[in-house]
Design a protein around this motif. Structure first.
Motif, PDB file in Angstrom:
ATOM      1  N   LYS A  53      41.911 -67.303  -4.457  1.00  0.00           N
ATOM      2  CA  LYS A  53      42.983 -67.389  -5.462  1.00  0.00           C
ATOM      3  C   LYS A  53      43.996 -68.441  -5.074  1.00  0.00           C
ATOM      4  N   ILE A  54      43.798 -68.976  -3.905  1.00  0.00           N
ATOM      5  CA  ILE A  54      44.751 -69.932  -3.367  1.00  0.00           C
ATOM      6  C   ILE A  54      44.669 -71.234  -4.152  1.00  0.00           C
ATOM      7  N   PRO A  55      45.816 -71.836  -4.471  1.00  0.00           N
ATOM      8  CA  PRO A  55      45.808 -73.103  -5.206  1.00  0.00           C
ATOM      9  C   PRO A  55      44.959 -74.147  -4.486  1.00  0.00           C
ATOM     10  N   ALA A  56      44.314 -74.967  -5.275  1.00  0.00           N
ATOM     11  CA  ALA A  56      43.359 -75.926  -4.721  1.00  0.00           C
ATOM     12  C   ALA A  56      44.012 -76.889  -3.751  1.00  0.00           C
ATOM     13  N   GLU A  57      45.302 -77.209  -4.015  1.00  0.00           N
ATOM     14  CA  GLU A  57      45.918 -78.214  -3.142  1.00  0.00           C
ATOM     15  C   GLU A  57      46.288 -77.635  -1.772  1.00  0.00           C
ATOM     16  N   ALA A  58      46.246 -76.294  -1.656  1.00  0.00           N
ATOM     17  CA  ALA A  58      46.583 -75.680  -0.380  1.00  0.00           C
ATOM     18  C   ALA A  58      45.469 -75.889   0.633  1.00  0.00           C
ATOM     19  N   ALA A  76      49.820 -66.738   2.985  1.00  0.00           N
ATOM     20  CA  ALA A  76      48.520 -66.300   3.513  1.00  0.00           C
ATOM     21  C   ALA A  76      47.742 -65.561   2.436  1.00  0.00           C
ATOM     22  N   ALA A  77      46.487 -65.328   2.752  1.00  0.00           N
ATOM     23  CA  ALA A  77      45.658 -64.508   1.883  1.00  0.00           C
ATOM     24  C   ALA A  77      44.889 -63.549   2.787  1.00  0.00           C
ATOM     25  N   VAL A  78      44.637 -62.352   2.282  1.00  0.00           N
ATOM     26  CA  VAL A  78      43.861 -61.406   3.076  1.00  0.00           C
ATOM     27  C   VAL A  78      42.641 -60.963   2.276  1.00  0.00           C
ATOM     28  N   VAL A  79      41.571 -60.688   2.969  1.00  0.00           N
ATOM     29  CA  VAL A  79      40.327 -60.281   2.315  1.00  0.00           C
ATOM     30  C   VAL A  79      39.891 -58.964   2.972  1.00  0.00           C
ATOM     31  N   ASN A  80      39.587 -57.984   2.126  1.00  0.00           N
ATOM     32  CA  ASN A  80      39.179 -56.707   2.713  1.00  0.00           C
ATOM     33  C   ASN A  80      37.668 -56.674   2.939  1.00  0.00           C
ATOM     34  N   LYS A 109      35.375 -55.394   1.349  1.00  0.00           N
ATOM     35  CA  LYS A 109      34.523 -55.541   0.171  1.00  0.00           C
ATOM     36  C   LYS A 109      34.510 -56.975  -0.326  1.00  0.00           C
ATOM     37  N   GLY A 110      35.319 -57.822   0.301  1.00  0.00           N
ATOM     38  CA  GLY A 110      35.379 -59.208  -0.122  1.00  0.00           C
ATOM     39  C   GLY A 110      36.473 -59.460  -1.155  1.00  0.00           C
ATOM     40  N   GLU A 111      37.303 -58.453  -1.452  1.00  0.00           N
ATOM     41  CA  GLU A 111      38.398 -58.646  -2.420  1.00  0.00           C
ATOM     42  C   GLU A 111      39.554 -59.365  -1.732  1.00  0.00           C
ATOM     43  N   GLU A 112      40.078 -60.373  -2.428  1.00  0.00           N
ATOM     44  CA  GLU A 112      41.102 -61.212  -1.811  1.00  0.00           C
ATOM     45  C   GLU A 112      42.470 -60.979  -2.468  1.00  0.00           C
ATOM     46  N   TYR A 113      43.469 -60.911  -1.614  1.00  0.00           N
ATOM     47  CA  TYR A 113      44.837 -60.736  -2.129  1.00  0.00           C
ATOM     48  C   TYR A 113      45.736 -61.784  -1.504  1.00  0.00           C
ATOM     49  N   LYS A 114      46.660 -62.265  -2.343  1.00  0.00           N
ATOM     50  CA  LYS A 114      47.680 -63.179  -1.819  1.00  0.00           C
ATOM     51  C   LYS A 114      48.683 -62.373  -1.015  1.00  0.00           C
ATOM     52  N   ALA A 115      49.226 -63.013  -0.002  1.00  0.00           N
ATOM     53  CA  ALA A 115      50.218 -62.304   0.816  1.00  0.00           C
ATOM     54  C   ALA A 115      51.331 -63.272   1.192  1.00  0.00           C
ATOM     55  N   ARG A 116      52.532 -62.736   1.298  1.00  0.00           N
ATOM     56  CA  ARG A 116      53.623 -63.605   1.768  1.00  0.00           C
ATOM     57  C   ARG A 116      53.939 -63.230   3.204  1.00  0.00           C
ATOM     58  N   ILE A 117      54.558 -64.188   3.888  1.00  0.00           N
ATOM     59  CA  ILE A 117      54.867 -63.960   5.290  1.00  0.00           C
ATOM     60  C   ILE A 117      56.258 -63.353   5.366  1.00  0.00           C
ATOM     61  N   PHE A 159      41.712 -56.309   7.599  1.00  0.00           N
ATOM     62  CA  PHE A 159      41.561 -57.459   6.698  1.00  0.00           C
ATOM     63  C   PHE A 159      41.260 -58.732   7.465  1.00  0.00           C
ATOM     64  N   MET A 160      40.617 -59.633   6.754  1.00  0.00           N
ATOM     65  CA  MET A 160      40.518 -60.995   7.257  1.00  0.00           C
ATOM     66  C   MET A 160      41.750 -61.733   6.762  1.00  0.00           C
ATOM     67  N   VAL A 161      42.426 -62.444   7.651  1.00  0.00           N
ATOM     68  CA  VAL A 161      43.663 -63.141   7.283  1.00  0.00           C
ATOM     69  C   VAL A 161      43.396 -64.643   7.284  1.00  0.00           C
ATOM     70  N   LYS A 162      43.844 -65.277   6.205  1.00  0.00           N
ATOM     71  CA  LYS A 162      43.700 -66.732   6.137  1.00  0.00           C
ATOM     72  C   LYS A 162      45.076 -67.337   5.858  1.00  0.00           C
ATOM     73  N   ALA A 163      45.425 -68.320   6.641  1.00  0.00           N
ATOM     74  CA  ALA A 163      46.754 -68.930   6.505  1.00  0.00           C
ATOM     75  C   ALA A 163      46.630 -70.300   5.846  1.00  0.00           C
ATOM     76  N   TYR A 164      47.591 -70.554   4.939  1.00  0.00           N
ATOM     77  CA  TYR A 164      47.526 -71.826   4.184  1.00  0.00           C
ATOM     78  C   TYR A 164      48.849 -72.578   4.262  1.00  0.00           C
ATOM     79  N   THR A 165      48.758 -73.883   4.128  1.00  0.00           N
ATOM     80  CA  THR A 165      49.967 -74.681   3.886  1.00  0.00           C
ATOM     81  C   THR A 165      49.778 -75.415   2.572  1.00  0.00           C
ATOM     82  N   ARG A 166      50.879 -75.621   1.933  1.00  0.00           N
ATOM     83  CA  ARG A 166      50.804 -76.308   0.661  1.00  0.00           C
ATOM     84  C   ARG A 166      51.041 -77.789   0.847  1.00  0.00           C
TER      85      ARG A 166
END
Lengths: 375, 188
Positions: A156-161, A191-195, A197-205, A368-375
């Motif tokens: 769900k993360i924006p493409a430019e991230a 960040a984004a987290v994935v459970n 089942k593979g469902e992904e949620y956006k998360a703020r720090i 969860f699996m945690v993925k960190a992004y920068t914009r």
């Protein structure tokens, strides 16, 4: 002329060609004349030699003919060119068998060795070996963050991230508060987290404490429905040495379970010398991507958060203690009212008497699996 | 039993210099000997020499009336060749530990030694005949080797009568005997 007649007589006598009377007369002569007797003996020997010579000579010719005849018919094989060839060629022919055998053995050995090397060598892919290479390069730094490999996952993360890091994390409050390592988040904006089942949620720090290597995230996604109570609780008393612990994490795109035991009540600080009371040492097999994963004891109580591992030793892992997490959360609550309703789970874990497999089943949805992004 | 009879026939053929028997013996045994020689640092020429020498040894044995074949011809020939070749290798100063052969061997040392003496005698006669010169050599060979009659010899050599031929033969024979015994006695 007498001599000629005499010799002829001797030859006739030796060949047995004489008539009885003549023979008797000749034998008489032999007896009376030693010279004649001598001649007869000598000539007999000579004729015998001559006969042998004749026979052998004839046989030699016959053998020679036979050899050529059979050669022509191809019934025997003769390396004829050899005898007319030069010395080098002769030597070559003489030793070609030896050379051929030696060459065959050498070839066979080479094939065998390369075959054995191929057979016994670890089936490690080139890529994995390279990974090891980069790890070796970092050996100087005694400890190393177990950053996840960067993974490109549709999200769900924006493409430019851009993805900057990753690891594991787990809920500490059913409303969506997640704990992970600070080094997993790094300087990311969100960040984004994935459970599981593979469902992904956006998360703020929400908060980062680089010194304690802890970060708090809050799932900020409309798709996320608050879970009920957590099956696990935070351990209050300190863990005993040798106590069995286990962890769940995402070193791969799939959740992975690992088991170990507590080796030391304190960890090592990043200089690799001083004891660090914020962490403890665990003997467990973890990989990059396990960072931020929870460590439970067999009662299903949270003991710590996987943080770092020592590279030059196997099975030396440091986990941030629960107490440190508690201190951080309490401090945060004091300074930030928005997290005032964050409530850490204390009490008795609901899975404390369950089998390990059942415990894992219960725990899975909260890791969860945690993925960190920068914009 | 049939094989034994066959071998006896072959030996009798060899003793009488029968080319068919020789061909058969050659065909059946040469390959084996050649393989042995080639495997032991020999050449094709060596193989031929050694094999023919062994055949001559066998021939001498077959000619003597007392000879009884106590083993297969193949075994005998192989044993002789092996012995001859190892001896020759030693003479060449190349000490070779003979690879333990898979072939069966029989003791042939005595036969080989006797044959060596006979070879010496053959060489003495050969040299004596060689140094005789023509027409003596051919004349004596015609009489003693080819067993031709004096009349026939006189005819083919162009003597006017058998007596002249006989006279010539006598002179040649005296010279040959002198040459032969000079060497032969030294040899003894």
């Amino acid at each position: 002329m007498d001599d000629i007649l005499l010799l002829e007589a001797v030859e006739r006598y030796l060949a047995g060609d004489m008539q009885p009377e003549e023979k008797a007369w000749f034998e008489q002569l032999r007896e009376n004349t030693p010279e004649v007797d001598q001649l007869v003996v000598e000539h007999k020997l000579f004729l015998h030699q001559m006969n042998n010579y004749a026979g052998t000579k004839a046989l030699k010719n016959a053998l020679h003919d036979s050899h050529n005849r059979l050669l022509e018919r191809g019934e025997i094989n003769d390396g004829k060119p050899v005898s007319t060839g030069g010395k080098v060629i002769q030597l070559f022919h003489r030793y070609k068998r030896v050379t051929a055998i030696a060459a065959s053995i050498a070839g066979l050995v080479a094939i065998t060795i390369s075959g054995m090397v191929a057979y016994f060598a670890p089936n490690a892919s080139r890529q994995q070996l390279q990974m090891l290479g980069t790890e070796m390069a970092k050996l100087k730094k005694n400890q190393q963050y177990q950053n996840d490999k960067l993974r490109a996952v549709e999200s769900k993360i924006p493409a430019e991230a851009t993805l900057t890091g990753g690891g594991s994390g787990f809920l500490i409050d059913p409303k969506g508060y997640i704990i992970t390592n600070a080094h997993v988040i790094g300087n990311s904006n969100f960040a984004a987290v994935v459970n599981h089942k593979g469902e992904e949620y956006k998360a703020r720090i929400v908060s980062i404490d680089a010194d304690k290597d802890l970060a708090i995230l809050k799932i900020d996604d409309a798709d996320f429905t608050s879970l009920t109570t957590l099956p696990y609780t935070l351990q209050k008393k300190s863990t005993d040495l040798g106590e069995t612990v286990f962890t769940l994490g995402y070193p791969r795109n799939e959740i992975v379970y690992n088991q170990g035991y507590l080796s030391a009540k304190t960890g090592l600080s990043r200089n690799g010398v001083d004891a660090d009371s914020n962490t403890c040492q665990i003997a467990i097999d973890v990989n990059r991507g396990n960072s931020g994963g929870p460590v439970f004891n067999s009662n299903g109580e949270l003991v710590g958060i996987i943080s770092t591992k020592q590279l030059e030793a196997t099975g030396v892992v440091f986990a941030v203690k629960t107490k440190t997490l508690y201190q951080m959360v309490e401090r945060l609550k004091d300074s930030d009212t928005s997290v005032a309703h964050l409530k850490l789970p204390y009490g008795k874990s609901s899975i404390r008497n369950a089998q390990r497999t059942q415990q894992i089943q219960k725990l899975e949805p909260y890791v969860f699996m945690v993925k960190a992004y920068t914009r | 039993m049939k094989a034994d009879t066959n071998e006896q026939l072959l030996l009798r053929g060899l003793a009488h210099n029968d080319s068919k028997a020789i061909d058969t013996l050659y065909k059946e045994n040469f390959g084996m000997v050649q393989a042995f020689i080639l495997n032991n640092n020999g050449t094709y020429d060596d193989a031929r020499d050694i094999f023919q020498e062994a055949m001559i040894t066998l021939y001498e044995k077959a000619r003597s009336e007392s000879f009884v074949l106590t083993c297969q011809i193949k075994t005998y020939v192989y044993s002789v060749c092996r012995r001859l070749w190892l001896k020759r290798l030693q003479q060449m100063g190349r000490y070779v530990t003979a690879s333990d052969s898979l072939e069966e061997t029989v003791p042939v040392e005595d036969d080989v030694e006797i044959q060596e003496k006979k070879n010496q005698e053959f060489l003495i006669m050969d040299r004596a005949l060689g140094s005789l010169g023509e027409p003596c050599k051919s004349l004596l060979e015609a009489f003693y080797l080819q067993k031709k009659g004096m009349l026939e010899i006189a005819d083919s050599f162009g003597y006017t009568n058998a007596d002249n031929a006989k006279n010539q033969k006598y002179k040649c024979l005296m010279r040959l005997k002198k040459l032969f015994f000079a060497q032969y006695n030294i040899g003894e």
